[in-house]
Design a protein around this motif. Structure first.
Motif, mmCIF file in Angstrom:
data_model
loop_
_atom_site.group_PDB
_atom_site.id
_atom_site.type_symbol
_atom_site.label_atom_id
_atom_site.label_comp_id
_atom_site.label_asym_id
_atom_site.label_seq_id
_atom_site.Cartn_x
_atom_site.Cartn_y
_atom_site.Cartn_z
ATOM 1 N N VAL A 18 0.844 -1.202 0.000
ATOM 2 C CA VAL A 18 0.000 0.000 0.000
ATOM 3 C C VAL A 18 0.875 1.246 0.000
ATOM 4 N N HIS A 19 1.851 1.234 0.882
ATOM 5 C CA HIS A 19 2.780 2.355 1.017
ATOM 6 C C HIS A 19 3.492 2.643 -0.306
ATOM 7 N N GLU A 20 4.091 1.640 -0.896
ATOM 8 C CA GLU A 20 4.840 1.816 -2.140
ATOM 9 C C GLU A 20 3.927 2.203 -3.294
ATOM 10 N N GLY A 21 2.734 1.645 -3.328
ATOM 11 C CA GLY A 21 1.810 1.967 -4.406
ATOM 12 C C GLY A 21 1.386 3.426 -4.391
ATOM 13 N N ILE A 22 1.084 3.945 -3.207
ATOM 14 C CA ILE A 22 0.690 5.347 -3.097
ATOM 15 C C ILE A 22 1.842 6.263 -3.494
ATOM 16 N N LEU A 23 3.047 5.943 -3.032
ATOM 17 C CA LEU A 23 4.202 6.765 -3.396
ATOM 18 C C LEU A 23 4.464 6.732 -4.895
ATOM 19 N N THR A 35 8.052 19.087 -2.781
ATOM 20 C CA THR A 35 9.315 19.205 -2.049
ATOM 21 C C THR A 35 9.455 18.166 -0.946
ATOM 22 N N TYR A 36 8.671 18.287 0.116
ATOM 23 C CA TYR A 36 8.839 17.407 1.267
ATOM 24 C C TYR A 36 8.715 15.936 0.888
ATOM 25 N N ALA A 37 7.841 15.638 -0.060
ATOM 26 C CA ALA A 37 7.619 14.250 -0.444
ATOM 27 C C ALA A 37 8.863 13.604 -1.048
ATOM 28 N N ARG A 38 9.780 14.413 -1.554
ATOM 29 C CA ARG A 38 10.993 13.856 -2.164
ATOM 30 C C ARG A 38 11.964 13.332 -1.111
ATOM 31 N N THR A 39 12.058 14.037 0.007
ATOM 32 C CA THR A 39 13.028 13.644 1.032
ATOM 33 C C THR A 39 12.387 12.879 2.188
ATOM 34 N N LEU A 40 11.063 12.882 2.259
ATOM 35 C CA LEU A 40 10.354 12.177 3.323
ATOM 36 C C LEU A 40 9.356 11.208 2.683
ATOM 37 N N PRO A 41 9.815 10.076 2.196
ATOM 38 C CA PRO A 41 8.933 9.133 1.500
ATOM 39 C C PRO A 41 8.078 8.325 2.471
ATOM 40 N N ILE A 42 7.163 9.015 3.130
ATOM 41 C CA ILE A 42 6.254 8.361 4.061
ATOM 42 C C ILE A 42 4.825 8.631 3.612
ATOM 43 N N VAL A 43 3.911 7.800 4.076
ATOM 44 C CA VAL A 43 2.488 7.938 3.747
ATOM 45 C C VAL A 43 1.710 7.967 5.058
ATOM 46 N N PRO A 44 1.517 9.138 5.656
ATOM 47 C CA PRO A 44 0.833 9.206 6.952
ATOM 48 C C PRO A 44 -0.618 8.739 6.841
ATOM 49 N N VAL A 45 -1.026 7.920 7.785
ATOM 50 C CA VAL A 45 -2.423 7.469 7.819
ATOM 51 C C VAL A 45 -3.090 7.786 9.150
ATOM 52 N N ARG A 46 -2.306 7.924 10.217
ATOM 53 C CA ARG A 46 -2.837 8.306 11.517
ATOM 54 C C ARG A 46 -1.800 9.186 12.212
ATOM 55 N N ALA A 47 -2.295 10.083 13.070
ATOM 56 C CA ALA A 47 -1.367 10.957 13.786
ATOM 57 C C ALA A 47 -2.021 11.474 15.059
ATOM 58 N N THR A 51 3.356 12.115 17.211
ATOM 59 C CA THR A 51 3.559 10.845 16.518
ATOM 60 C C THR A 51 2.728 10.729 15.247
ATOM 61 N N ILE A 52 3.385 10.252 14.188
ATOM 62 C CA ILE A 52 2.729 9.919 12.917
ATOM 63 C C ILE A 52 2.911 8.423 12.675
ATOM 64 N N GLU A 53 1.857 7.783 12.200
ATOM 65 C CA GLU A 53 1.959 6.390 11.766
ATOM 66 C C GLU A 53 1.783 6.329 10.261
ATOM 67 N N GLY A 54 2.702 5.641 9.592
ATOM 68 C CA GLY A 54 2.654 5.528 8.146
ATOM 69 C C GLY A 54 1.870 4.323 7.685
ATOM 70 N N ALA A 55 1.563 4.308 6.381
ATOM 71 C CA ALA A 55 0.815 3.194 5.796
ATOM 72 C C ALA A 55 1.591 1.885 5.877
ATOM 73 N N ARG A 503 15.485 7.067 9.165
ATOM 74 C CA ARG A 503 15.710 5.636 9.432
ATOM 75 C C ARG A 503 15.477 5.311 10.902
ATOM 76 N N ARG A 504 15.703 6.296 11.764
ATOM 77 C CA ARG A 504 15.524 6.101 13.197
ATOM 78 C C ARG A 504 14.140 6.538 13.668
ATOM 79 N N GLY A 505 13.265 6.894 12.735
ATOM 80 C CA GLY A 505 11.898 7.261 13.096
ATOM 81 C C GLY A 505 11.749 8.691 13.562
ATOM 82 N N LEU A 506 12.561 9.611 13.008
ATOM 83 C CA LEU A 506 12.487 11.019 13.370
ATOM 84 C C LEU A 506 12.377 11.857 12.102
ATOM 85 N N ILE A 507 11.377 12.728 12.050
ATOM 86 C CA ILE A 507 11.161 13.590 10.892
ATOM 87 C C ILE A 507 11.699 14.976 11.211
ATOM 88 N N VAL A 508 12.651 15.435 10.415
ATOM 89 C CA VAL A 508 13.213 16.779 10.568
ATOM 90 C C VAL A 508 13.203 17.471 9.210
#
Length: 571
Positions: A18-23, A35-47, A51-55, A503-508
């Motif tokens: 699901v994650h890869e398909g959406i990206l 912009t942000y989507a290029r360096t932060l390849p995540i798919v937030p589904v809950r927050a 804390t954000i949880e990805g797909a 990689r360590r679960g921190l978004i900056v």
């Protein structure tokens, strides 16, 4: 195959599909300007909160916070309750500029937080729901009120992406505004930093305004950020801000404070201008004032309110949900002292970062104000940037009026690479502090009174308190110190730190002139436990990049020093 069918199939497969398909679909269908989507390849589904949880099931600590929009974090209960109340009431959701109870409550709460000198005579204009449109409105307002067209802006500024806002930003492709030096320490444009650098920047501005041959006619306004965010997390010294307020007030130039990112407690005061005690003529507000929803306004002095009906408008300026969410956010921050806590917590975070990573060769400076924090990455090897040369000593001698910006000694105690502390209070002259007013000649020290008129007589238009500015023990001696030679910016290392954080679960976020500053913009509600987790992950990421750089150098093959360890969120 239809998109809905594709999504349905992936929903029954592994979360990663699901994650890869959406990206993949985002990359194929969305603009190359993303912009942000290029360096932060995540798919937030809950927050929630920090804390954000990805797909894909991974959880992240979000220190981007919608680029500073989420003062209370994701889906705070008071924000959700305010939105639900409007939805359940049957109130209209979009009302242009009509008066409503929801709008009235928002304006009342907003005015309650304004600087005292503005609150009693303020007017508010609701704009299109983005900070850049509010900047456009502010520029239009001061041009209409003064009958002048020019604008003073600062190097490194960021005010938005529309034409007028871009014209006064640091990256403007064409010169449409007079550009002034913004004070900073590590990369001071005059090569000296600290109070002397800020004083030189102020004198440059004053000379430009008063020189009849400068080529800069009296402008319609001056626009500045109390802390430059996208410019690299650069807090303006309080004394310099007071100087800019006096310069503009004495010359009848409206002062516009862009508080789009610094407002609502972010820097340790409700508005960043509160630190210095100045009252701008115009304040540009957006991001956090909408409680995570789109909202932008300008607030300005009533005597500037001379424009005609319809002079500035916007279809979505009557966003009722954003006003309700904004009212709840403003009130929560005010009643719970979150601005003051942000100041205390931010100071501790910066102190810890300086202790943990400040000594690494790839870290140039840790700086910020409140919970608006930046770590500048620099090249650990190679030629340093050109120094200001012998002039750094020359300009440090014999001056009578200097601004003290609390330049403190660095870890070694010698002051040579001290950290600028914008919140330190002025105190008496201490033994061992360099007396700039006396100078080598031993003459009497002069305390500059910004409240005095240029002639030295009665008070000027702006009077913030007119305290003297004096040095603390260990203050940097510009008369004898060598020229400042910062390392070249290292955007590649900053990008590597951002990847290691993810990689360590921190978004900056990254910012700064060369995208070499790793930025932290956590919600003001971040807990002490979460703060410790953020610090652990960031310091580990920076250390990993530093080790990799030491082993392989700028052109060597890259490895990974540790496996990803996102861990659970700690809401």
């Amino acid at each position: 195959m239809a998109v809905t069918e594709s999504l349905a199939e992936e929903a029954h497969g592994p979360a990663g599909a699901v994650h890869e398909g959406i990206l993949r679909r985002q990359s194929a269908r969305e603009s190359s300007a993303r912009t942000y989507a290029r360096t932060l390849p995540i798919v937030p589904v809950r927050a929630r909160g920090l804390t954000i949880e990805g797909a894909d099931g991974r959880r992240y600590l979000d220190c981007l916070s919608g680029a500073g929009t989420l003062a209370l974090g994701h889906n705070h209960p008071v924000v959700l309750a305010a939105v639900r109340q409007v939805l359940d009431s049957g109130a209209p959701l979009s009302v242009l500029d009509l008066a409503t109870p929801v709008k009235d409550a928002f304006i009342t709460e907003l005015f309650r937080t304004l600087p005292p000198g503005l609150a009693g005579r303020a007017r508010v204009q609701f704009c299109g729901p983005a900070g850049t449109d509010a900047v456009e409105a502010a520029l239009k307002l001061v041009r209409t009120a003064t009958g002048r067209s020019g604008v003073l802006a600062f190097t490194g500024a960021y005010h938005g992406m529309t034409a007028g806002a871009l014209a006064v930003s640091g990256g403007a492709p064409e010169v449409q505004a007079a550009r002034l030096p913004y004070p900073q320490d590590y990369r001071c444009p005059f090569g000296v930093g600290g109070p002397r650098g800020a004083e030189l920047a102020a004198r440059w501005t004053e000379s430009l305004l008063d020189d009849p041959k400068s080529g800069v006619p009296l402008p319609a306004g001056m626009i500045l950020e109390p802390v430059q965010g996208e410019g690299g997390v650069l807090p303006a010294p309080d004394d310099w801000l007071r100087r800019m307020r006096r310069l503009t007030a004495d010359r009848a130039i409206p002062l516009i404070a862009d508080e789009v990112q610094t407002g609502v407690g972010r820097t340790g005061a409700f508005w960043a201008v509160d630190h210095s005690g100045i009252t701008p003529d115009v304040m540009v507000l957006s991001k956090a004032i909408g409680g995570s929803l789109p909202l932008a306004v300008i607030v300005y002095r009533d005597d500037l309110d001379v424009w005609q009906p319809g002079a500035h408008a916007g279809t979505f300026r009557g966003n009722q949900l954003a006003m309700a969410a904004g009212t709840a956010t403003l009130a929560y921050v005010r009643k719970n002292g979150l601005a003051e806590r942000a100041g205390r917590l931010g100071a501790r975070v910066m102190e810890q970062l300086r202790a943990d990573i400040g000594g690494l060769a790839c870290v140039g400076e840790v700086r910020g104000r409140g919970l608006m924090i930046g770590v500048e990455l620099v090249e650990p090897e190679g030629t340093q940037e050109p120094a200001f040369g012998a002039g750094s000593a020359a300009v440090g001698r014999g001056g009578a009026e200097f601004l003290d910006h609390r330049f403190t000694a660095g870890p070694s105690g010698d002051g040579a690479h001290g950290a600028y502390d914008p919140s330190a209070a002025a105190s008496g002259m201490e033994p061992g502090a360099y007396d700039f007013g006396a100078g080598p000649s031993g003459g009497k020290r002069v305390a500059h009174d910004f409240g005095a008129a240029p002639s030295g007589g009665g008070r000027g238009a702006y009077e913030p308190g007119a305290a003297s500015f004096e040095m603390r023990p260990g203050a940097y001696d510009f008369a004898t110190a060598p020229a400042r030679t910062p390392r070249p910016a290292a955007p590649r290392l900053a990008a590597a730190v951002q990847r290691e954080c993810l990689r360590r679960g921190l978004i900056v976020e990254l910012g700064g002139r060369h995208s070499s500053v790793v930025r932290l913009l956590p919600p003001l509600t971040i807990s002490d436990e979460q703060t410790a987790a953020v610090l652990d992950r960031l310091t580990d990421a920076v250390a990993a990049v530093a080790r990799d750089e030491e082993r392989h150098g700028p052109h060597g093959a890259r490895g990974h020093d540790s496996e990803p360890c996102p861990g659970p969120g700690t809401d």
